[in-house]
Scaffold this motif. Structure first.
Motif, PDB file in Angstrom:
ATOM      1  N   MET A 133       0.806  -1.211   0.000  1.00 34.61           N
ATOM      2  CA  MET A 133       0.000   0.000   0.000  1.00 34.61           C
ATOM      3  C   MET A 133       0.846   1.271   0.000  1.00 34.61           C
ATOM      4  O   MET A 133       1.756   1.422   0.812  1.00 34.61           O
ATOM      5  N   LEU A 134       0.525   2.190  -0.896  1.00 36.40           N
ATOM      6  CA  LEU A 134       1.123   3.530  -0.898  1.00 36.40           C
ATOM      7  C   LEU A 134      -0.042   4.491  -0.679  1.00 36.40           C
ATOM      8  O   LEU A 134      -0.770   4.793  -1.617  1.00 36.40           O
ATOM      9  N   ALA A 135      -0.239   4.895   0.576  1.00 37.93           N
ATOM     10  CA  ALA A 135      -1.432   5.689   0.902  1.00 37.93           C
ATOM     11  C   ALA A 135      -1.065   7.172   0.974  1.00 37.93           C
ATOM     12  O   ALA A 135      -1.062   7.860  -0.044  1.00 37.93           O
ATOM     13  N   THR A 136      -0.711   7.670   2.177  1.00 37.68           N
ATOM     14  CA  THR A 136      -0.236   9.070   2.251  1.00 37.68           C
ATOM     15  C   THR A 136       1.164   9.176   1.660  1.00 37.68           C
ATOM     16  O   THR A 136       1.644  10.269   1.353  1.00 37.68           O
ATOM     17  N   GLY A 137       1.845   8.037   1.573  1.00 37.02           N
ATOM     18  CA  GLY A 137       3.232   8.033   1.075  1.00 37.02           C
ATOM     19  C   GLY A 137       4.250   8.168   2.186  1.00 37.02           C
ATOM     20  O   GLY A 137       5.458   8.055   1.948  1.00 37.02           O
ATOM     21  N   GLY A 138       3.767   8.407   3.415  1.00 41.84           N
ATOM     22  CA  GLY A 138       4.696   8.632   4.533  1.00 41.84           C
ATOM     23  C   GLY A 138       5.647   7.470   4.765  1.00 41.84           C
ATOM     24  O   GLY A 138       6.858   7.676   4.942  1.00 41.84           O
ATOM     25  N   SER A 139       5.131   6.237   4.756  1.00 38.38           N
ATOM     26  CA  SER A 139       5.982   5.081   5.064  1.00 38.38           C
ATOM     27  C   SER A 139       7.031   4.870   3.981  1.00 38.38           C
ATOM     28  O   SER A 139       8.225   4.726   4.282  1.00 38.38           O
ATOM     29  N   ALA A 140       6.607   4.850   2.731  1.00 34.29           N
ATOM     30  CA  ALA A 140       7.561   4.620   1.642  1.00 34.29           C
ATOM     31  C   ALA A 140       8.572   5.761   1.581  1.00 34.29           C
ATOM     32  O   ALA A 140       9.773   5.539   1.376  1.00 34.29           O
ATOM     33  N   ASN A 141       8.105   6.987   1.800  1.00 35.08           N
ATOM     34  CA  ASN A 141       9.007   8.140   1.773  1.00 35.08           C
ATOM     35  C   ASN A 141      10.089   7.993   2.843  1.00 35.08           C
ATOM     36  O   ASN A 141      11.286   8.138   2.564  1.00 35.08           O
ATOM     37  N   ASP A 142       9.669   7.650   4.067  1.00 35.20           N
ATOM     38  CA  ASP A 142      10.644   7.479   5.154  1.00 35.20           C
ATOM     39  C   ASP A 142      11.612   6.339   4.859  1.00 35.20           C
ATOM     40  O   ASP A 142      12.813   6.447   5.102  1.00 35.20           O
ATOM     41  N   VAL A 167       1.557   8.885  -4.394  1.00 35.89           N
ATOM     42  CA  VAL A 167       2.408   8.957  -5.602  1.00 35.89           C
ATOM     43  C   VAL A 167       3.050  10.342  -5.694  1.00 35.89           C
ATOM     44  O   VAL A 167       4.247  10.480  -5.970  1.00 35.89           O
ATOM     45  N   GLU A 168       2.241  11.384  -5.414  1.00 28.65           N
ATOM     46  CA  GLU A 168       2.772  12.757  -5.501  1.00 28.65           C
ATOM     47  C   GLU A 168       3.909  12.970  -4.509  1.00 28.65           C
ATOM     48  O   GLU A 168       4.925  13.593  -4.825  1.00 28.65           O
ATOM     49  N   VAL A 169       3.746  12.435  -3.277  1.00 29.82           N
ATOM     50  CA  VAL A 169       4.797  12.600  -2.259  1.00 29.82           C
ATOM     51  C   VAL A 169       6.110  11.986  -2.749  1.00 29.82           C
ATOM     52  O   VAL A 169       7.175  12.590  -2.658  1.00 29.82           O
ATOM     53  N   ILE A 179       8.116   4.222  -9.870  1.00 27.36           N
ATOM     54  CA  ILE A 179       7.089   3.557  -9.054  1.00 27.36           C
ATOM     55  C   ILE A 179       6.340   2.563  -9.931  1.00 27.36           C
ATOM     56  O   ILE A 179       5.866   2.915 -11.020  1.00 27.36           O
ATOM     57  N   TYR A 180       6.203   1.334  -9.452  1.00 24.79           N
ATOM     58  CA  TYR A 180       5.493   0.270 -10.174  1.00 24.79           C
ATOM     59  C   TYR A 180       4.274  -0.135  -9.351  1.00 24.79           C
ATOM     60  O   TYR A 180       4.409  -0.471  -8.173  1.00 24.79           O
ATOM     61  N   LEU A 181       3.098  -0.102  -9.980  1.00 26.54           N
ATOM     62  CA  LEU A 181       1.845  -0.368  -9.271  1.00 26.54           C
ATOM     63  C   LEU A 181       1.018  -1.387 -10.027  1.00 26.54           C
ATOM     64  O   LEU A 181       1.102  -1.469 -11.258  1.00 26.54           O
ATOM     65  N   ALA A 182       0.153  -2.104  -9.277  1.00 23.47           N
ATOM     66  CA  ALA A 182      -0.869  -2.886  -9.958  1.00 23.47           C
ATOM     67  C   ALA A 182      -2.091  -2.013 -10.217  1.00 23.47           C
ATOM     68  O   ALA A 182      -2.848  -2.269 -11.147  1.00 23.47           O
ATOM     69  N   ALA A 183      -2.286  -0.985  -9.373  1.00 22.27           N
ATOM     70  CA  ALA A 183      -3.421  -0.075  -9.594  1.00 22.27           C
ATOM     71  C   ALA A 183      -3.165   1.274  -8.942  1.00 22.27           C
ATOM     72  O   ALA A 183      -2.584   1.347  -7.855  1.00 22.27           O
ATOM     73  N   LEU A 184      -3.618   2.319  -9.630  1.00 22.03           N
ATOM     74  CA  LEU A 184      -3.616   3.665  -9.044  1.00 22.03           C
ATOM     75  C   LEU A 184      -5.079   4.001  -8.754  1.00 22.03           C
ATOM     76  O   LEU A 184      -5.886   4.149  -9.672  1.00 22.03           O
ATOM     77  N   ASP A 185      -5.401   4.081  -7.452  1.00 23.80           N
ATOM     78  CA  ASP A 185      -6.798   4.260  -7.057  1.00 23.80           C
ATOM     79  C   ASP A 185      -7.195   5.730  -7.033  1.00 23.80           C
ATOM     80  O   ASP A 185      -6.424   6.610  -7.417  1.00 23.80           O
ATOM     81  N   GLU A 186      -8.432   5.948  -6.512  1.00 22.35           N
ATOM     82  CA  GLU A 186      -9.060   7.258  -6.641  1.00 22.35           C
ATOM     83  C   GLU A 186      -8.541   8.285  -5.645  1.00 22.35           C
ATOM     84  O   GLU A 186      -8.202   9.401  -5.985  1.00 22.35           O
ATOM     85  N   LYS A 187      -8.503   7.887  -4.355  1.00 16.76           N
ATOM     86  CA  LYS A 187      -8.191   8.887  -3.313  1.00 16.76           C
ATOM     87  C   LYS A 187      -7.965   8.200  -1.971  1.00 16.76           C
ATOM     88  O   LYS A 187      -8.069   6.969  -1.864  1.00 16.76           O
ATOM     89  N   LEU A 188      -7.738   9.020  -0.949  1.00 14.75           N
ATOM     90  CA  LEU A 188      -7.687   8.540   0.441  1.00 14.75           C
ATOM     91  C   LEU A 188      -8.977   8.945   1.139  1.00 14.75           C
ATOM     92  O   LEU A 188      -9.535  10.014   0.838  1.00 14.75           O
TER      93      LEU A 188
END
Ligand code: PRP
Ligand code: URA
Length: 209
Positions: A133-142, A167-169, A179-188
């Protein structure tokens, strides 16, 4: 600027539908995540460099191709990233695996790092950070900042589902990271869950709540 690739292979998309389905139980969820991770590994390794090799077949000597020895490191973000490791190792069995332990504080949604253990030669490896999951991006960014601080130079990020916000973060903070994804969803949603998403990936993988 880093590129975003949505891997639209029909098998990935088909299996993702059942991963998203709330009626899919833990065993099947785990199996499907494993399978999709393997398929994504197939796609993500498409451009690995090759070099010539000489071999002897039972018939004659010939020139053929082998991987050019680019060393790969898989970096799952604990916990949920663990669910994608074995699937990837099926295709890249010699990859080293480093771990970054982060959890998202449920109040602040900010990541808290609690563990890190990496291969010693991360600066020479092509690293693939893995998290469903890439949600707010905080975890992957850190996690990516942590890797760079320790010398990583070549990093890609692989997730099942992302929100545009995350994704924006990553694009802002790490323009060098594809960034490689299976899906880019709508929002949080207001709790930081991806919509439509698949719920809490860690809880669904490990059967916790
Ligand atoms: C989930 C997920 C990511 C993070 C994504 O982990 O696996 O690591 O949330 O959210 P973010 O983009 O807003 O940071 P969680 O914190 O639930 O921990 P877990 O893997 O231990 O369940
Ligand atoms: N973490 C998850 O597991 N799911 C989400 O939708 C967002 C963050």
């Amino acid at each position: 600027m880093g590129n975003v690739f949505v891997l639209d292979h029909p098998l990935i998309q088909h299996k993702l539908t059942y991963i998203r389905d709330k009626n899919t139980g833990t065993k099947e969820f785990r199996e499907l995540v494993d399978e999709v991770a393997m398929l994504m590994a197939f796609e993500i390794t498409r451009n690995l460099p090759l070099q010539e090799a000489s071999i002897e077949t039972p018939v004659m000597e010939t020139k053929t191709k082998v991987l050019a020895g680019k060393k790969i490191g898989l970096i799952p973000i604990l916990r949920a990233g663990l669910g994608m490791v074995d699937g990837m190792l099926n295709l890249i069995p010699a990859a080293r695996v480093g771990h970054v332990g982060l959890y998202r504080d449920p109040e602040t949604l900010k990541p808290v790092e609690y563990y890190i253990k990496l291969p010693t030669d991360i600066s020479e490896r092509e690293l693939i950070v893995i998290d469903p999951m890439l949600a707010t991006g905080g975890s992957a960014n850190d996690a990516i900042h942590s890797l760079k601080k320790r010398g990583a130079k070549n990093i890609r990020l692989m997730c099942l589902v992302a929100a545009p916000e995350g994704v924006e973060v990553i694009k802002e903070e790490h323009p060098d990271v594809d960034i490689y994804l299976a899906a880019l969803d709508e929002k949080l949603d207001e709790k930081g869950y991806i919509v439509p998403g698949l719920g809490d990936a860690g809880d669904r993988l490990f059967g916790t709540k």
